[in-house]
Design an enzyme around this catalytic site. Structure first.
Site, mmCIF file in Angstrom:
data_model
loop_
_atom_site.group_PDB
_atom_site.id
_atom_site.type_symbol
_atom_site.label_atom_id
_atom_site.label_comp_id
_atom_site.label_asym_id
_atom_site.label_seq_id
_atom_site.Cartn_x
_atom_site.Cartn_y
_atom_site.Cartn_z
ATOM 1 N N HIS A 262 -27.678 29.837 59.829
ATOM 2 C CA HIS A 262 -27.191 31.163 60.243
ATOM 3 C C HIS A 262 -26.860 31.073 61.735
ATOM 4 O O HIS A 262 -26.032 30.261 62.135
ATOM 5 C CB HIS A 262 -28.286 32.167 59.882
ATOM 6 C CG HIS A 262 -27.902 33.603 59.943
ATOM 7 N ND1 HIS A 262 -26.631 34.043 60.128
ATOM 8 C CD2 HIS A 262 -28.659 34.740 59.828
ATOM 9 C CE1 HIS A 262 -26.606 35.369 60.131
ATOM 10 N NE2 HIS A 262 -27.830 35.815 59.953
ATOM 11 N N HIS B 202 -18.699 29.224 54.752
ATOM 12 C CA HIS B 202 -19.220 30.579 54.860
ATOM 13 C C HIS B 202 -19.401 31.158 53.470
ATOM 14 O O HIS B 202 -18.593 30.879 52.583
ATOM 15 C CB HIS B 202 -18.242 31.467 55.658
ATOM 16 C CG HIS B 202 -18.900 32.667 56.222
ATOM 17 N ND1 HIS B 202 -19.080 33.808 55.482
ATOM 18 C CD2 HIS B 202 -19.462 32.896 57.424
ATOM 19 C CE1 HIS B 202 -19.708 34.694 56.235
ATOM 20 N NE2 HIS B 202 -19.957 34.168 57.406
ATOM 21 N N ASP C 87 -19.257 29.755 64.447
ATOM 22 C CA ASP C 87 -20.151 28.893 65.217
ATOM 23 C C ASP C 87 -19.524 27.561 65.619
ATOM 24 O O ASP C 87 -20.133 26.798 66.367
ATOM 25 C CB ASP C 87 -21.427 28.616 64.414
ATOM 26 C CG ASP C 87 -22.297 29.851 64.322
ATOM 27 O OD1 ASP C 87 -22.365 30.563 65.334
ATOM 28 O OD2 ASP C 87 -22.864 30.103 63.259
HETATM 29 N N1 CMC Z 1 -20.621 20.930 55.093
HETATM 30 C C1 CMC Z 1 -20.487 20.242 53.949
HETATM 31 N N2 CMC Z 1 -20.501 20.807 52.727
HETATM 32 C C2 CMC Z 1 -20.676 22.124 52.671
HETATM 33 C C3 CMC Z 1 -20.824 22.914 53.830
HETATM 34 C C4 CMC Z 1 -20.781 22.256 55.074
HETATM 35 N N3 CMC Z 1 -20.913 22.944 56.208
HETATM 36 N N4 CMC Z 1 -20.989 24.200 53.471
HETATM 37 C C5 CMC Z 1 -20.947 24.212 52.127
HETATM 38 N N5 CMC Z 1 -20.759 22.970 51.644
HETATM 39 C C6 CMC Z 1 -20.586 22.589 50.252
HETATM 40 C C7 CMC Z 1 -21.928 22.556 49.528
HETATM 41 O O1 CMC Z 1 -22.515 21.279 49.592
HETATM 42 C C8 CMC Z 1 -21.519 22.937 48.131
HETATM 43 O O2 CMC Z 1 -20.937 21.810 47.522
HETATM 44 P P1 CMC Z 1 -21.190 21.522 45.934
HETATM 45 O O3 CMC Z 1 -20.532 22.672 45.232
HETATM 46 O O4 CMC Z 1 -20.580 20.197 45.684
HETATM 47 O O5 CMC Z 1 -22.692 21.526 45.761
HETATM 48 C C9 CMC Z 1 -20.397 23.962 48.351
HETATM 49 O O6 CMC Z 1 -19.821 23.602 49.611
HETATM 50 C C10 CMC Z 1 -20.862 25.396 48.387
HETATM 51 O O7 CMC Z 1 -21.884 25.486 49.382
HETATM 52 P P2 CMC Z 1 -23.110 26.480 49.328
HETATM 53 O O8 CMC Z 1 -24.236 25.898 50.108
HETATM 54 O O9 CMC Z 1 -23.371 26.867 47.906
HETATM 55 O O10 CMC Z 1 -22.501 27.731 50.060
HETATM 56 P P3 CMC Z 1 -23.325 28.954 50.610
HETATM 57 O O11 CMC Z 1 -22.438 30.129 50.510
HETATM 58 O O12 CMC Z 1 -24.657 29.053 49.956
HETATM 59 O O13 CMC Z 1 -23.608 28.551 52.144
HETATM 60 C C11 CMC Z 1 -23.334 28.311 54.455
HETATM 61 C C12 CMC Z 1 -22.893 29.073 53.200
HETATM 62 C C13 CMC Z 1 -22.716 28.976 55.689
HETATM 63 C C14 CMC Z 1 -24.868 28.408 54.603
HETATM 64 C C15 CMC Z 1 -22.886 26.822 54.347
HETATM 65 O O14 CMC Z 1 -21.476 26.755 54.277
HETATM 66 C C16 CMC Z 1 -23.423 25.961 55.487
HETATM 67 O O15 CMC Z 1 -24.531 25.449 55.393
HETATM 68 N N6 CMC Z 1 -22.623 25.781 56.605
HETATM 69 C C17 CMC Z 1 -23.109 25.027 57.741
HETATM 70 C C18 CMC Z 1 -23.975 25.939 58.613
HETATM 71 C C19 CMC Z 1 -23.130 26.964 59.334
HETATM 72 O O16 CMC Z 1 -22.129 26.655 59.951
HETATM 73 N N7 CMC Z 1 -23.631 28.228 59.318
HETATM 74 C C20 CMC Z 1 -22.990 29.328 60.051
HETATM 75 C C21 CMC Z 1 -22.412 30.352 59.141
HETATM 76 S S1 CMC Z 1 -21.303 31.483 59.990
HETATM 77 C C22 CMC Z 1 -22.286 32.320 61.125
HETATM 78 C C23 CMC Z 1 -23.299 33.191 60.516
HETATM 79 O O17 CMC Z 1 -22.953 34.254 59.999
HETATM 80 O O18 CMC Z 1 -24.476 32.827 60.550
#
Ligand code: CMC
Length: 429
Positions: free
Chosen positions: A268, A307, A364
């Protein structure tokens, strides 16, 4: 003939149910009438991590993740970033309309009047170690403030509630600046209410008795725009915590400390810190392909990408790239991380792994590089997210308290554990 309802057939019993549709949703509680036997608990919806559950009705922030749209109270984020100020946006989020001149003057004055913190808080700050993370310090000090303002518990009294809002928005930058100066061993620099909100924050962080000291207007403006972009983002993790903890009717300092704790996590608001550390670790453009491979193998995440809601370019990231140019021109630095970030973005946006999963840079990704150019230490980045997000947390908290449909937040679970069994004494295990 079309009808605003959903017909559900339970194939276990052959019974049919008609559930009303309101705002393209059905009420989860309407599922409870679906039972096999009359003494069954009834059907629930199962939604770990709330992928498809609306927990509230809100009129604050509107996001269209597919189109990459973000609006506060209907105003596009691009217009607010260009024309407004953070304090005006905070007012808009909390009260629903842009302030007129008198309202604006009064709001700004009240908040800047509340920038001094209780002197005893400095003793709490002094107890933290020299290398403490400023976000932990901030969280602890926000929480500690509920001991200084016990009347904050009177959350149904509109005047008391408003005073806590002034206090929180006024004191947060002071706490953040003091946390920073504590860590680097500098004396605290008390607030100057004659300055603007972000200007005063930069002054408290920086001023060291220099003659003719001036906060750079370019930096103050850039930070103000960054604050606007971070001010609210509907029902994200920390905001949901603010609402959930606040629903127990605890005071806003305690609820906000909980929300800030949620923000601190690397998925986050802690992602800006992690994104910058990742760029530093990559170090050189030629190391990018190796890093991308590790990400694709699932060995690590590309921080600052992806996201839950945006499946298109994060509109905040687009605006941030514009601010970055202004800041880099002001500080005249040649930062190799900028090139790495740009190259990483190009590669990621054309790579099937990222394209298929709709992973775009989020807020971010570039904010860290700007904070670095502004000479903030890396661990201050989550703090720079928390300060403006407090406006959104408070707006959402007020909306939750005034919503007659809201009650104490209390999800259900699917219990899949053992059935009843007798206690086993130690010598029989
Ligand atoms: N790098 C590599 N792969 C990713 C990433 C990433 N940053 N984000 C998602 N994926 C992949 C994930 O491995 C999954 O792949 P598969 O379907 O093969 O298992 C797919 O994309 C869907 O990911 P998810 O984890 O189910 O998506 P989510 O909606 O639960 O998570 C997130 C959203 C923001 C937590 C995630 O994209 C992430 O961890 N990003 C990196 C951390 C980040 O930049 N966070 C800041 C978010 S914006 C500011 C805020 O509001 O906090």
């Amino acid at each position: 003939m079309s009808k605003n309802s959903l017909t559900v057939t339970d194939n276990r019993t052959g019974k049919t149910y008609e559930l009303p549709i309101e705002n393209d949703s059905v009420r989860a509680i309407d599922l409870r009438q679906i039972k096999v036997n009359s003494d069954d608990f009834g059907m629930m919806s199962y939604d770990p991590a709330y992928l498809n559950t609306a927990s509230c009705k809100s009129t604050i922030t509107d996001i269209d993740g597919e189109k990459g749209i973000l609006r506060y109270r209907g105003y596009p984020i691009e217009q607010l970033a260009e024309k407004s100020t953070f304090l005006e946006v905070a007012y808009l989020l909390i009260f629903g309309e842009l302030p007129n001149k008198d309202e604006s003057d009064n709001w700004n004055n009240r908040i800047m009047r509340h920038t001094y913190i209780h002197e005893s808080l400095t003793k709490i700050l002094a107890a933290f170690r020299y290398d403490c993370h400023p976000m932990s310090t901030l969280i602890s000090c926000v929480s500690a403030q509920s001991t200084f303002y016990p009347e904050a518990k009177e959350i149904d009294d509109p005047e008391v509630r408003l005073k806590q809002i002034w206090r929180i928005l006024g004191k947060l930058p002071t706490l953040a600046a003091f946390a920073y100066r504590h860590r680097i061993g500098r004396p605290y620099n008390y607030p100057d209410a004659t300055r603007g909100y972000t200007e005063n924050f930069l002054y408290m962080l920086d001023f060291m008795n220099e003659r003719n000291y001036e906060v750079s207007p370019v930096m103050a403006k850039a930070l103000d725009v960054l604050f606007i972009l971070h001010a609210d983002h509907e029902q994200n993790c920390s905001t949901s915590v603010m609402r959930s903890v606040g629903s127990s009717q605890v005071d806003p300092f305690s609820a906000l400390a909980a929300a800030a704790s949620a923000l601190y996590g690397p998925l986050h608001g802690g992602a800006n810190e992690r994104a910058l550390r990742m760029l530093e670790k990559i170090g050189r453009a030629e190391n990018i392909p190796k890093h991308i491979e590790r990400v694709k193998k699932g060995e690590e995440r590309l921080m600052g990408f992806g996201h839950r809601v945006y499946k298109n370019y994060d509109p905040r990231a687009r605006i941030i790239k514009g601010i970055a140019d202004q800041v880099f021109a002001e500080v005249e630095i040649n930062n190799p991380l900028i090139e790495i970030a740009q190259r990483l973005e190009e590669i990621a946006l054309s790579d099937d792994y990222f394209v298929e999963r709709k992973l775009y840079p989020n807020v971010d990704f570039y904010s860290g590089i700007i904070y670095q150019a502004m000479r903030f230490p890396v661990d201050m980045y989550p703090v720079l997210f928390a300060l403006p997000r407090a406006a959104g947390w408070l707006a959402q908290w007020c909306e939750m308290l005034d919503d007659p449909e809201q009650r104490i937040s209390r999800p259900r679970q699917l219990y899949l554990g053992k059935g009843a069994r007798d206690y086993v004494p130690m010598n029989k295990r």
